[in-house]
Design a protein around this motif. Structure first.
Motif, PDB file in Angstrom:
ATOM      1  N   LEU A 355       1.190  -1.856   0.066  1.00 36.16           N
ATOM      2  CA  LEU A 355      -0.010   0.125   0.164  1.00 36.16           C
ATOM      3  C   LEU A 355       0.837   1.150   0.122  1.00 36.16           C
ATOM      4  O   LEU A 355       0.801   2.262  -0.269  1.00 36.16           O
ATOM      5  CB  LEU A 355      -0.914  -0.173   1.204  1.00 36.16           C
ATOM      6  N   ILE A 356       2.023   1.448   1.013  1.00 30.67           N
ATOM      7  CA  ILE A 356       2.659   2.542   0.341  1.00 30.67           C
ATOM      8  C   ILE A 356       3.597   3.092  -0.694  1.00 30.67           C
ATOM      9  O   ILE A 356       3.407   3.671  -1.024  1.00 30.67           O
ATOM     10  CB  ILE A 356       3.961   2.013   1.837  1.00 30.67           C
ATOM     11  N   LEU A 357       3.848   1.698  -1.363  1.00 36.42           N
ATOM     12  CA  LEU A 357       3.987   1.682  -2.654  1.00 36.42           C
ATOM     13  C   LEU A 357       3.627   2.491  -3.334  1.00 36.42           C
ATOM     14  O   LEU A 357       3.910   3.159  -4.653  1.00 36.42           O
ATOM     15  CB  LEU A 357       4.940   0.597  -3.248  1.00 36.42           C
ATOM     16  N   LEU A 358       2.033   1.565  -3.133  1.00 31.75           N
ATOM     17  CA  LEU A 358       1.535   2.560  -4.778  1.00 31.75           C
ATOM     18  C   LEU A 358       1.044   3.980  -4.214  1.00 31.75           C
ATOM     19  O   LEU A 358       0.561   4.492  -5.343  1.00 31.75           O
ATOM     20  CB  LEU A 358      -0.116   1.549  -4.193  1.00 31.75           C
ATOM     21  N   ALA A 359       1.254   4.187  -3.090  1.00 32.39           N
ATOM     22  CA  ALA A 359       1.214   5.772  -2.752  1.00 32.39           C
ATOM     23  C   ALA A 359       2.166   6.888  -3.384  1.00 32.39           C
ATOM     24  O   ALA A 359       2.073   7.768  -4.507  1.00 32.39           O
ATOM     25  CB  ALA A 359       0.822   5.915  -1.231  1.00 32.39           C
ATOM     26  N   LEU A 360       3.242   6.033  -3.628  1.00 31.46           N
ATOM     27  CA  LEU A 360       4.506   6.281  -3.919  1.00 31.46           C
ATOM     28  C   LEU A 360       4.724   6.594  -6.086  1.00 31.46           C
ATOM     29  O   LEU A 360       5.504   7.596  -6.098  1.00 31.46           O
ATOM     30  CB  LEU A 360       5.766   5.985  -3.360  1.00 31.46           C
ATOM     31  N   LEU A 361       3.324   5.840  -6.133  1.00 30.52           N
ATOM     32  CA  LEU A 361       4.206   5.305  -7.761  1.00 30.52           C
ATOM     33  C   LEU A 361       3.756   6.982  -8.481  1.00 30.52           C
ATOM     34  O   LEU A 361       4.622   6.711  -9.195  1.00 30.52           O
ATOM     35  CB  LEU A 361       2.875   4.300  -8.321  1.00 30.52           C
TER      36      LEU A 361
END
Length: 739
Positions: A355-361
């Motif tokens: 979820l954190i990586l999706l936010a940074l995408l």
């Protein structure tokens, strides 16, 4: 058998010499290294006690290039051992100061009695003896008194390590006139770690009180024993390692240490073969690829295993079988022969991080999607830096007087590999000499040359220099890594600014060929860095046959140069005599259409490791020529005056229309199975090439269709993929994937 960078051979393995009658033999030394090397020769005789008993010609050779040979003549003037009659092993030592190694050969010299025969005879019943390490062997010797009175004879065993002898290395005995006797010396080699398995020449010297001295030579062969132990510690690993820090969490390389202990008396090399179904999903690097295994020594070989870790998913368990191959299989393989390596591969992103990586995408995409950069005029030529590799560079030259550098390796792992990005940046101070009213983007700019760039070639060996052919007849060399100009090549006799249209390097990077708008081809010897060249060797056809040379190509064996261009002329230059290149014109039949000043062969290419030549012309045709099947159309080349050229008829293997418009550029894939073409119709097409068969029009692949003319293509391939770079009238440099 171990490879040698010095290869050598004798013209004879044995020779007979009688005092007062010199004899000769030859030694040929061949440079098997990858650098220039000079050779020196030394002749050693077991128990030799004389100086100047032979003469060399030449005494020292000149430095020769890789693959070249040096021939020595050795003249034996006297016996190496005074008053000796019998056989001597001569050791021919070939060495090189540049290669820091040597090669030894053995020649058997039989010395016959001269006018004054010796009074002794000494022989070996067995000239070759075999023994295992730590075993004792008797060396029998037969000695005979040839004199007419009794004498005391002293026998000495020489050239064997004194520590190997059991007892003394000297024997004394009294012999009556004409008496023959047999005695023996005992020899015991040490253990396997101190006695390598090889031949050890020795000599038995006999002398009496009358001053007669004779000798005989033999060989003690130490037989192979022992084994090579193979271990891996640890044999199980994981990615990432448990102890890895956060900055190593993206690691995709695991390193296994393969340990080898040579417990034999054979000097060995070991190579690693990797097997198993999981090998297809890994990339491997073995360092060193062929490791030396000294006696009684542990050697470590580093095996790097690179895998593609998934971002999310389950843990993968990979098993790889590592098989060791020894250079000498006389004792079998290693113990054990193979080792099984286990690698557990964890996904990069744990579930709680997804979820954190999706936010940074979204933030990452903003960084990746940068505005496009292009040339400011037509791109005339594109070249890959290197012939293989995962992320090669692309260099492009254009009418805006610039060379640009592009990389196929994006910094983000999930970006498309087909995207080209500018590589490096040129300082603002160098942007004023560009041939355009607009100021170019400095990012990705390798060089500004002040003239339109017509041709580019990278130096083959290191790919660290790019040579640019310019509109004013100058060739400039630039450092690919630093972006600095190295030197220029310009014929001092050229007063017209003869523009450079094509370039071709020899594989050893020593020579560069260039084709010009005047029809001249020049051969340059690449000068040392920091110097300019101005004295090329010109290849100039007679005036009626001069034309714009748009393409040149060297055959794979570099014995033939083909130049072509305007008027659809094909000139065949024989390079077998470098100082006197001999041109002939390849005859064209009526099927080639018009051959006027507006008709061209735009591009030519040799198939890899072949004499098959491909040409592309302004009528849209591709023609395949078999240059091994060429025949002179007139009997005697020397009958032609200087204003004419002899005609050669070459067999056409295949010919087809690839496009309704000009075909500007063609390239063979490294395996020679496909030919890629591009031109004025904007299409890049891959054609299947079948050996000994005509072209099948249906066996083609349209790689790309662009809206503007394509001026140049280049390609690079490895086991995974083939990439094609293109440039043309749309000012863009593009990358395409050949499936």
């Amino acid at each position: 058998m171990m490879n040698h960078v010095i290869d050598a051979k004798l013209t004879t393995q044995s020779l007979t010499f009688r005092p007062g009658n010199p004899v000769t033999f030859g030694v040929v030394a061949i440079n098997r290294s990858e650098q220039f090397a000079a050779f020196e020769l030394e002749i050693l005789a077991a128990a030799g006690d004389r100086e100047s008993w032979y003469r060399l010609s030449p005494e020292v050779s000149a430095a020769k290039p890789p693959g070249d040979r040096t021939e020595f003549q050795v003249e034996i003037l006297a016996s190496p051992i005074a008053y000796f009659v019998g056989d001597i092993n001569l050791t021919v030592k070939v060495s090189s100061p540049q290669l820091a190694t040597e090669r030894r050969l053995v020649l058997r010299l039989t010395v016959e009695p001269g006018e004054k025969a010796p009074l002794l005879s000494v022989t070996l019943p067995r000239q070759r003896l075999q023994v295992y390490p730590r075993n004792t062997i008797d060396i029998p010797v037969e000695v005979e008194n040839l004199g007419l009175r009794s004498t005391e004879v002293v026998l000495d065993l020489k050239d064997i390590d004194i520590t190997w002898t059991v007892g003394t290395a000297e024997r004394r005995l009294q012999l009556e006139a004409g008496q023959q006797a047999e005695i023996s010396f005992q020899c015991r080699p040490p253990g396997a770690s101190q006695a390598a398995s090889q031949d050890y020449p020795f000599t038995v010297v006999a002398r009496n009180r009358e001053g007669a001295t004779v000798s005989t030579a033999g060989i003690l062969e130490v037989l192979p024993v022992g084994f090579v132990q193979f271990e891996v510690q640890p044999s199980q690993q994981r990615l990432p390692a448990k102890s890895s820090q956060l900055r190593h969490w993206l690691s995709n390389i695991a390193i296994f240490q393969l340990q080898f202990k040579n417990a034999s008396n054979l000097l060995q090399k070991v190579a690693i073969e990797l097997r198993g179904k999981d090998c297809q999903s890994c990339q491997f690097q073995v360092d060193p690829e062929n490791a030396d295994l000294p006696l009684a020594t542990e050697t470590s070989v580093k095996l790097s295993v690179k895998v593609k870790r998934p971002w999310i998913g389950r843990v993968k368990r990979l098993q790889i079988e590592a098989k060791a191959w020894l250079s000498n299989q006389i004792l079998g393989s290693t113990d054990p022969t193979t080792q099984v390596l286990t690698l557990k591969v964890f996904p990069i992103v744990p579930t709680w991080l997804l979820l954190i990586l999706l936010a940074l995408l979204s933030a990452l995409l903003a960084v990746i999607l940068q505005p496009s950069i292009s040339h400011l005029a037509t791109v005339n030529v594109v070249r890959f830096s290197g012939t293989s590799g995962r992320f090669p560079l692309v260099l492009s030259g254009a009418d805006d007087c610039t060379i640009r550098s592009w990389t196929t390796a994006p910094s983000w792992l999930f970006a498309k590999p087909e995207t080209l990005r500018p590589q490096g940046e040129l300082a603002e101070d160098f942007l004023n000499t560009v041939c355009s009213s607009r100021k170019p983007e400095s990012k990705g700019l390798l060089a500004v040359l002040g003239q339109a760039v017509r041709a580019l070639e990278l130096i083959p060996v290191n790919n660290n220099q790019v040579f640019a052919g310019l509109e004013n007849g100058e060739i400039q060399a630039w450092d690919v890594n630093t972006g600095r100009k190295q030197y220029s090549l310009k014929d001092s006799k050229d007063k017209t600014g003869d523009r450079v249209l094509s370039l071709a390097f020899t594989q050893n990077s020593r020579y560069l060929y260039s084709g010009y708008g005047s029809g001249t081809v020049r051969k340059w010897q690449i000068p040392p860095r920091g110097q300019s060249g101005s004295n090329p060797q010109p290849f100039t056809p007679p005036a009626p046959f001069q034309f714009q040379v748009w393409a040149i190509a060297l055959s794979p064996d570099e014995k033939v140069l083909i130049s072509t261009g305007q008027f659809k002329r094909l000139l065949h230059w024989d390079l077998s005599q470098p100082g006197n290149p001999r041109p002939t014109q390849i005859s064209l039949s009526s099927q080639f259409g018009n051959q006027g000043e507006n008709d061209f062969f735009w591009s030519i290419a040799f198939a890899p490791k072949s004499h098959l030549l491909a040409t592309a012309d302004s009528d849209g045709y591709i023609t395949l020529w078999d240059l091994q099947k060429c025949q002179m159309m007139k009997s005697n080349y020397l009958k032609y005056p200087s204003s004419q050229l002899p005609q050669t008829k070459c067999e056409i293997s295949d010919r087809w229309q690839a496009s309704p418009a000009d075909v500007r550029s063609i390239r063979f894939t490294p395996d020679g199975r496909r030919l890629v073409s591009a031109g004025d119709d904007g299409q890049i097409v891959a054609w299947a090439i079948a050996e000994n068969k005509k072209h099948d029009p249906t066996q083609k692949q349209i790689v790309a269709s662009l809206s503007r003319r394509i001026a140049s293509i280049d390609l690079v391939a490895n086991q995974q993929r083939t990439l094609i770079a293109s440039g043309g009238e749309d000012f863009q440099v593009r990358l395409h994937l050949l499936k």
